[in-house]
Design an enzyme around this catalytic site. Sequence first.
Site, PDB file in Angstrom:
ATOM      1  CB  SER A 177      -7.780  -6.182   6.953  1.00 55.67           C
ATOM      2  OG  SER A 177      -6.897  -5.380   7.668  1.00 55.67           O
TER       3      SER A 177
ATOM      4  CD1 TRP B 280      -5.536  -2.536   1.007  1.00 59.85           C
ATOM      5  CD2 TRP B 280      -4.298  -2.171   2.822  1.00 59.85           C
ATOM      6  NE1 TRP B 280      -5.184  -1.210   1.015  1.00 59.85           N
ATOM      7  CE2 TRP B 280      -4.422  -0.951   2.116  1.00 59.85           C
ATOM      8  CE3 TRP B 280      -3.556  -2.169   4.013  1.00 59.85           C
ATOM      9  CZ2 TRP B 280      -3.848   0.239   2.551  1.00 59.85           C
ATOM     10  CZ3 TRP B 280      -2.976  -0.987   4.442  1.00 59.85           C
ATOM     11  CH2 TRP B 280      -3.117   0.196   3.717  1.00 59.85           C
ATOM     12  CG  HIS B 281      -1.738  -4.326   6.418  1.00 63.41           C
ATOM     13  ND1 HIS B 281      -3.068  -4.541   6.711  1.00 63.41           N
ATOM     14  CD2 HIS B 281      -1.424  -3.147   6.989  1.00 63.41           C
ATOM     15  CE1 HIS B 281      -3.515  -3.532   7.448  1.00 63.41           C
ATOM     16  NE2 HIS B 281      -2.544  -2.677   7.625  1.00 63.41           N
ATOM     17  N   GLY B 282       0.069  -6.696   2.864  1.00 66.67           N
ATOM     18  CA  GLY B 282       1.240  -7.219   2.173  1.00 66.67           C
ATOM     19  C   GLY B 282       0.996  -8.582   1.581  1.00 66.67           C
TER      20      GLY B 282
ATOM     21  CG  PHE C 260       1.588  -1.781   3.976  1.00 64.02           C
ATOM     22  CD1 PHE C 260       2.288  -2.960   3.795  1.00 64.02           C
ATOM     23  CD2 PHE C 260       1.534  -1.234   5.231  1.00 64.02           C
ATOM     24  CE1 PHE C 260       2.906  -3.583   4.877  1.00 64.02           C
ATOM     25  CE2 PHE C 260       2.143  -1.849   6.312  1.00 64.02           C
ATOM     26  CZ  PHE C 260       2.834  -3.020   6.140  1.00 64.02           C
TER      27      PHE C 260
END
Lengths: 350, 465
Positions: free
Chosen positions: B318, B321-323, B465
């Site tokens: 997670s 996934w954001h960056g 994102f």
Amino acid sequence: MPSSLFISSFNMKKIGAYFILIFSSLLLLICYSPELLKRTAHFFGENGGVFASTRYQYGDLYGLSNDAKFRIPKPENTLKLLDSFVVDSKDLDLVMLGDSYFYSFFQTNANNFERIKQFDFVRWSDKTNLQIPPKSNRKRILLIEVVERNAFDHLQLSFTKKRLSPEKSGTTLNEENPFLVENNLEAILFDHAFFRPFKELKTYIWKDFLKKEIPGVRYSSDGSFMYLSETVEGSQVGNSFSYLSEMEKVSLEKQLNQINSYYLKNGFDKVCLTIIPNPVRVLEKGRKANDLFDFLSTNKNIGLSFVNVLPVLSKNAEQNFYRSDSHWNLKGAEKYRSLVNETLLSFGKN
Amino acid sequence: MVFNSLHFLVFFGIVTSAYFLLAHKFRWVLLLIASCYFYMIFKPEYILILGFTILIDYYAGILIENAKGAKRKAFLSLSLLANVGVLAVFKYYFFAGDIFVKFSHLLGSDLHWPTWEIVLPIGLSFHTFQAMSYTIEVYRGNQKAERHFGIYSLYVMFYPQLVAGPIERPQNLIHQFYQKHTIDKARIHSGILQMLQGLFKKVVIADRLAQFVDFTYSDISNQSSFSLLLASIFYSFQIYCDFSGYSDIAIGASKVMGIDLMKNFNAPYLAKSLPDFWRRWHISLSTWFKDYVYFSLGGNRVSIPKWYGNILIVFLLSGIWHGANWNFVIWGILHGILQIVGLQINRIFPSLSVANLQSKFGVLVYQIWTFLLVNFTWVFFRLNHISDIKLFFEGLWHNWQLPFQSNFSLREIGFSCLLIGGLFLVDKGKLKWPAGGFWFKASLAIFVIYLFGVFNAKQFIYFQF
């Protein structure tokens, strides 16, 4: 009454949808087309009333801030042409490269100036360049006028050449930016007198209630003038208070000498430069501005003739500028013209 | 195109009115063209990447459905590989390079990682995850492969949720494109009011708080402890209002056209624990990871160490996934560790479990504690450099003597706190729209948004994102 005369609820919904579709599509079309945008603005301008544009009516800084305290009507007239001249002979031609400080306050006419027979004007913001006119048997002067905040951007040979050169350039300068759609929409939808009270209320809440700075403008220390924020603060070189490094000065000197040589080679007998000081420089006497004007007026290495407007505009400075506009007023413009005319009268006599 | 722009307002007017005026069989064409226009306003060429993902997953879906046995898995793997590959190239390439170079330096060699000019396509992680959920659901037999290429493309590209979600599941969205929606006044009104609510959150709260946060975080070392603390709290509400505001506008815009999108936020700062927070925050992503990663790893039906490992993996993913940056990795791991610590405490002291909470005071204490934990982790999310994070915590500890400096007056700080208080009341259901008809409510909302909004067309945080 026959029932067919009634519009059913279903049809009303469809009519509403058609109305939104046509109205929104027209808006988008206008915003993408500079020509349509111009015509629309003209239409609203002509009709006046609640649809009149308020962007420049009370000064460009009022248009930015919507501060009710600065809603001061701005006269639209320009400076009268000279009706008498110190000398009668018209033995010079003048080409001027300038901005709104000239074209919003002067008529584009040779009779603004002493000794001028032919006068040509090109704006920094023009879309096409001006080809240097054919040389007459008269001496020709190039007068460059630029406001201090744009001086470092504009005073570069590559920049001036695009506006004024021996050949007619086919390229279009300052092309319309497609990303201006948002600004265009805002102008069409909300730049009307009808919205003025709401805009002023918002400004009141921001400035007087939340004590926030209004984006784009700053106030004089006594609160009586507004300034463009970029001329007062920030790191860019157009700001009157940003420190000028030796490197920046050397670079400016080099650029000015290149401009001078280029135009002397291309049919001019003299190149004069006038830089209009940011109003904050002359109005905020308690704050020490940078040494740009001292540098230009005392530097013997600069080939072109720097006509220093600063002293005349600093004298009774409050009378020379609008309180709600980033420009000078007619009095300031008049002082500028007098100074330029003094230079023209003295040309060839030294 | 950003939702908080006049351009979107006009675009929405054109698309929605044309949608209802067009015959049903042509509506998907309109929505698809509109979605392309919406996306291409950002950077036109990136539509090709989207096209690639769509093409791959469209055929993968059909192939998976038609295949049997191991082939199904192979087609799914290929499709997932293609999607992850796009993410890897455009989002993680440089991050991987950074790790590679640093690792090679550690080993004493001086290897180089080839670089080129690349810009992250906007909303890439969102539409890639949405596309992946389609092939997974087809593989699992929960969704029939979509044969209509246009409708499938629209599923990935539907403009309201294209760049920042909610990340929809095919079972919820695709069939809605086949349904005929008529002009429903009540729906349209409800959708527009939800859009206005989202716009209020974005321009009145989030973009206002952003001014304070950006000012404070731009010069961390010279900020007082109080400024840093306030900035961290304001950022928690900025990101909430920014993202949930976007979701409200997306859900509202779809609702106007008769299409329901899933709820993405449910009063997350009223959560009583971290697991509760994740059930309320970015629901479409949390459930994505739960359904497709956590359960696939065995969820909690495994040994305790493996269960904790699963939690850590999910939160690490997670974060990534954001960056593609270390701060997001740390942020994800922190959430994983905090969840595990919470579970362990509950195992040792069952009486402390949220389920055993009796008093309102107890609930309040848990809510505050959960908020403080989440607030703490947001610092890692907001500050991109480890050195800045270090400066922040040092400043928070040491800079009490520094004077409070801010670009906000005390009145504006008070006003911002008032807005945050109002937000809590809305989330608790204690503050609702005033009584009155649609036009009254909408006019009032527009007036308030205009007067108090910060209109700088600032992009939504989650677009990156």
